[in-house]
Design a protein around this motif. Sequence first.
Motif, PDB file in Angstrom:
ATOM      1  N   GLU A 117      14.311   4.766  11.841  1.00 22.48           N
ATOM      2  CA  GLU A 117      15.792   4.849  11.711  1.00 22.48           C
ATOM      3  C   GLU A 117      16.210   5.678  12.641  1.00 22.48           C
ATOM      4  OE1 GLU A 117      17.428   3.194   9.070  1.00 22.48           O
ATOM      5  OE2 GLU A 117      15.007   3.170   8.436  1.00 22.48           O
ATOM      6  N   ASN A 118      16.113   6.635  13.501  1.00 23.08           N
ATOM      7  CA  ASN A 118      16.852   7.004  14.188  1.00 23.08           C
ATOM      8  C   ASN A 118      17.357   6.308  15.853  1.00 23.08           C
ATOM      9  OD1 ASN A 118      17.180   9.035  12.383  1.00 23.08           O
ATOM     10  ND2 ASN A 118      15.480  10.465  13.518  1.00 23.08           N
ATOM     11  N   ASP A 119      17.925   6.704  16.336  1.00 24.41           N
ATOM     12  CA  ASP A 119      18.059   5.739  18.235  1.00 24.41           C
ATOM     13  C   ASP A 119      16.256   6.688  18.958  1.00 24.41           C
ATOM     14  OD1 ASP A 119      18.401   6.579  20.923  1.00 24.41           O
ATOM     15  OD2 ASP A 119      19.636   4.896  20.428  1.00 24.41           O
ATOM     16  N   TYR A 120      15.843   5.036  19.412  1.00 22.92           N
ATOM     17  CA  TYR A 120      14.670   5.962  20.312  1.00 22.92           C
ATOM     18  C   TYR A 120      15.463   7.213  21.020  1.00 22.92           C
ATOM     19  CZ  TYR A 120      16.974   3.754  24.580  1.00 22.92           C
ATOM     20  OH  TYR A 120      17.294   3.496  25.747  1.00 22.92           O
ATOM     21  N   SER A 121      16.390   7.666  21.197  1.00 24.06           N
ATOM     22  CA  SER A 121      16.954   9.136  22.166  1.00 24.06           C
ATOM     23  C   SER A 121      16.819  10.006  21.704  1.00 24.06           C
ATOM     24  CB  SER A 121      18.153   9.149  23.292  1.00 24.06           C
ATOM     25  OG  SER A 121      18.998   7.856  21.776  1.00 24.06           O
ATOM     26  N   ASP A 122      17.077  10.036  19.943  1.00 25.62           N
ATOM     27  CA  ASP A 122      17.178  11.070  18.986  1.00 25.62           C
ATOM     28  C   ASP A 122      15.732  10.831  17.959  1.00 25.62           C
ATOM     29  OD1 ASP A 122      19.648  10.966  19.298  1.00 25.62           O
ATOM     30  OD2 ASP A 122      20.089   9.953  17.569  1.00 25.62           O
ATOM     31  N   PHE A 123      14.887  10.597  18.619  1.00 23.86           N
ATOM     32  CA  PHE A 123      13.039  10.790  17.881  1.00 23.86           C
ATOM     33  C   PHE A 123      12.616  11.435  19.267  1.00 23.86           C
ATOM     34  CE2 PHE A 123       9.256   8.244  17.073  1.00 23.86           C
ATOM     35  CZ  PHE A 123       9.202   9.043  16.259  1.00 23.86           C
ATOM     36  N   HIS A 124      12.875  10.841  20.057  1.00 25.22           N
ATOM     37  CA  HIS A 124      11.756  11.159  21.838  1.00 25.22           C
ATOM     38  C   HIS A 124      12.440  12.285  21.891  1.00 25.22           C
ATOM     39  CE1 HIS A 124      10.678  11.300  26.039  1.00 25.22           C
ATOM     40  NE2 HIS A 124      10.598  12.360  25.774  1.00 25.22           N
ATOM     41  N   ASP A 125      12.517  13.479  21.055  1.00 24.48           N
ATOM     42  CA  ASP A 125      11.640  14.843  21.918  1.00 24.48           C
ATOM     43  C   ASP A 125      10.432  15.182  20.308  1.00 24.48           C
ATOM     44  OD1 ASP A 125      13.074  15.327  23.340  1.00 24.48           O
ATOM     45  OD2 ASP A 125      14.697  17.203  23.253  1.00 24.48           O
ATOM     46  N   GLU A 126      11.197  14.877  18.945  1.00 24.64           N
ATOM     47  CA  GLU A 126       9.922  15.041  18.223  1.00 24.64           C
ATOM     48  C   GLU A 126       9.126  14.184  18.576  1.00 24.64           C
ATOM     49  OE1 GLU A 126       9.519  13.279  13.523  1.00 24.64           O
ATOM     50  OE2 GLU A 126      11.432  14.051  13.972  1.00 24.64           O
ATOM     51  N   LEU A 127       8.744  13.119  18.628  1.00 18.10           N
ATOM     52  CA  LEU A 127       7.691  12.438  19.101  1.00 18.10           C
ATOM     53  C   LEU A 127       6.628  12.854  20.655  1.00 18.10           C
ATOM     54  CD1 LEU A 127       6.218   9.554  18.860  1.00 18.10           C
ATOM     55  CD2 LEU A 127       7.106   8.447  20.164  1.00 18.10           C
ATOM     56  N   VAL A 128       7.312  13.545  20.971  1.00 12.13           N
ATOM     57  CA  VAL A 128       6.946  13.896  22.295  1.00 12.13           C
ATOM     58  C   VAL A 128       6.016  15.033  22.084  1.00 12.13           C
ATOM     59  CG1 VAL A 128       7.121  15.480  24.669  1.00 12.13           C
ATOM     60  CG2 VAL A 128       7.495  12.994  24.491  1.00 12.13           C
ATOM     61  N   ASN A 129       6.506  16.670  20.825  1.00 13.51           N
ATOM     62  CA  ASN A 129       6.319  17.658  20.896  1.00 13.51           C
ATOM     63  C   ASN A 129       4.546  16.553  19.599  1.00 13.51           C
ATOM     64  OD1 ASN A 129       8.215  19.009  22.458  1.00 13.51           O
ATOM     65  ND2 ASN A 129       9.099  19.051  20.176  1.00 13.51           N
ATOM     66  N   TYR A 130       4.859  15.941  18.353  1.00 12.64           N
ATOM     67  CA  TYR A 130       4.290  15.971  18.419  1.00 12.64           C
ATOM     68  C   TYR A 130       2.461  15.459  18.654  1.00 12.64           C
ATOM     69  CZ  TYR A 130       1.146  13.720  14.586  1.00 12.64           C
ATOM     70  OH  TYR A 130       0.504  12.914  13.727  1.00 12.64           O
ATOM     71  N   LEU A 131       3.015  14.553  19.355  1.00 10.83           N
ATOM     72  CA  LEU A 131       1.660  14.228  20.599  1.00 10.83           C
ATOM     73  C   LEU A 131       0.783  15.450  21.519  1.00 10.83           C
ATOM     74  CD1 LEU A 131       2.706  10.732  21.580  1.00 10.83           C
ATOM     75  CD2 LEU A 131       1.042  11.514  20.357  1.00 10.83           C
ATOM     76  N   LYS A 132       1.499  16.015  21.890  1.00 12.25           N
ATOM     77  CA  LYS A 132       1.438  17.258  22.276  1.00 12.25           C
ATOM     78  C   LYS A 132       0.377  17.777  22.150  1.00 12.25           C
ATOM     79  CE  LYS A 132       4.772  18.271  26.140  1.00 12.25           C
ATOM     80  NZ  LYS A 132       5.686  18.668  26.551  1.00 12.25           N
ATOM     81  N   THR A 133       0.503  18.052  19.957  1.00 13.28           N
ATOM     82  CA  THR A 133       0.192  19.408  19.248  1.00 13.28           C
ATOM     83  C   THR A 133      -1.976  18.340  19.308  1.00 13.28           C
ATOM     84  OG1 THR A 133       0.365  18.124  17.559  1.00 13.28           O
ATOM     85  CG2 THR A 133       1.510  19.686  17.395  1.00 13.28           C
ATOM     86  N   ARG A 134      -1.724  17.291  19.456  1.00 17.85           N
ATOM     87  CA  ARG A 134      -3.712  16.499  19.636  1.00 17.85           C
ATOM     88  C   ARG A 134      -3.662  16.865  21.176  1.00 17.85           C
ATOM     89  NH1 ARG A 134      -7.302  14.490  21.227  1.00 17.85           N
ATOM     90  NH2 ARG A 134      -8.606  12.997  19.819  1.00 17.85           N
ATOM     91  N   PHE A 135      -2.532  15.910  21.407  1.00 16.51           N
ATOM     92  CA  PHE A 135      -3.361  15.371  23.370  1.00 16.51           C
ATOM     93  C   PHE A 135      -2.874  16.204  24.096  1.00 16.51           C
ATOM     94  CE2 PHE A 135      -2.816  11.946  21.000  1.00 16.51           C
ATOM     95  CZ  PHE A 135      -4.218  10.780  20.495  1.00 16.51           C
ATOM     96  N   GLU A 136      -3.335  16.703  25.313  1.00 13.72           N
ATOM     97  CA  GLU A 136      -3.038  17.272  26.365  1.00 13.72           C
ATOM     98  C   GLU A 136      -3.512  16.517  28.002  1.00 13.72           C
ATOM     99  OE1 GLU A 136      -1.072  19.920  29.253  1.00 13.72           O
ATOM    100  OE2 GLU A 136      -0.882  19.758  26.707  1.00 13.72           O
ATOM    101  N   PRO A 137      -3.477  15.439  29.064  1.00 12.24           N
ATOM    102  CA  PRO A 137      -2.044  16.657  29.103  1.00 12.24           C
ATOM    103  C   PRO A 137      -1.327  15.153  28.741  1.00 12.24           C
ATOM    104  CG  PRO A 137      -2.462  15.276  31.283  1.00 12.24           C
ATOM    105  CD  PRO A 137      -3.666  15.709  30.388  1.00 12.24           C
ATOM    106  N   VAL A 138       0.661  15.979  28.317  1.00 15.21           N
ATOM    107  CA  VAL A 138       1.696  14.090  27.705  1.00 15.21           C
ATOM    108  C   VAL A 138       2.154  14.475  28.807  1.00 15.21           C
ATOM    109  CG1 VAL A 138       2.795  14.222  25.671  1.00 15.21           C
ATOM    110  CG2 VAL A 138       0.478  15.146  25.180  1.00 15.21           C
ATOM    111  N   LYS A 139       2.959  13.789  29.975  1.00 15.67           N
ATOM    112  CA  LYS A 139       3.748  13.094  30.318  1.00 15.67           C
ATOM    113  C   LYS A 139       5.079  12.864  29.534  1.00 15.67           C
ATOM    114  CE  LYS A 139       0.823  13.603  34.585  1.00 15.67           C
ATOM    115  NZ  LYS A 139       0.507  13.077  35.318  1.00 15.67           N
ATOM    116  N   SER A 140       6.290  12.611  29.844  1.00 17.75           N
ATOM    117  CA  SER A 140       7.530  12.019  29.876  1.00 17.75           C
ATOM    118  C   SER A 140       8.778  12.760  30.147  1.00 17.75           C
ATOM    119  CB  SER A 140       7.480  12.548  27.929  1.00 17.75           C
ATOM    120  OG  SER A 140       8.204  14.142  28.250  1.00 17.75           O
TER     121      SER A 140
END
Length: 96
Positions: free
Chosen positions: A9-32
């Motif tokens: 639902e959110n604008d992608y810019s509002d969702f960005h940090d949540e998505l990055v933090n979620y992916l970092k819980t499984r993958f390394e390295p994550v650049k964004s």
Amino acid sequence: MIFGKMEYENDYSDFHDELVNYLKTRFEPVKSGLQGDSWIEISENNETVTVDTFLSMKHQIKSSKVDSTLVKMVIDYLCLKYKVVVFSSPEIEPHE
């Protein structure tokens, strides 16, 4: 190639940090980055997957390899928490 897209639902810019933090819980390295568009890059075992908004107002999951193992792993992980529409066949990006 585009393998799927996320729905939220959110604008992608509002969702960005949540998505990055979620992916970092499984993958390394994550650049964004977030500047005009949102982009996230995950690299593992000589493969790279990008989750970005360059061609859409919602994040798309992309890889240059048709048979990418990493893209399947990223999609599977995203599906655990988010709604992801997975394409039956990857779509070609305009620059490909």
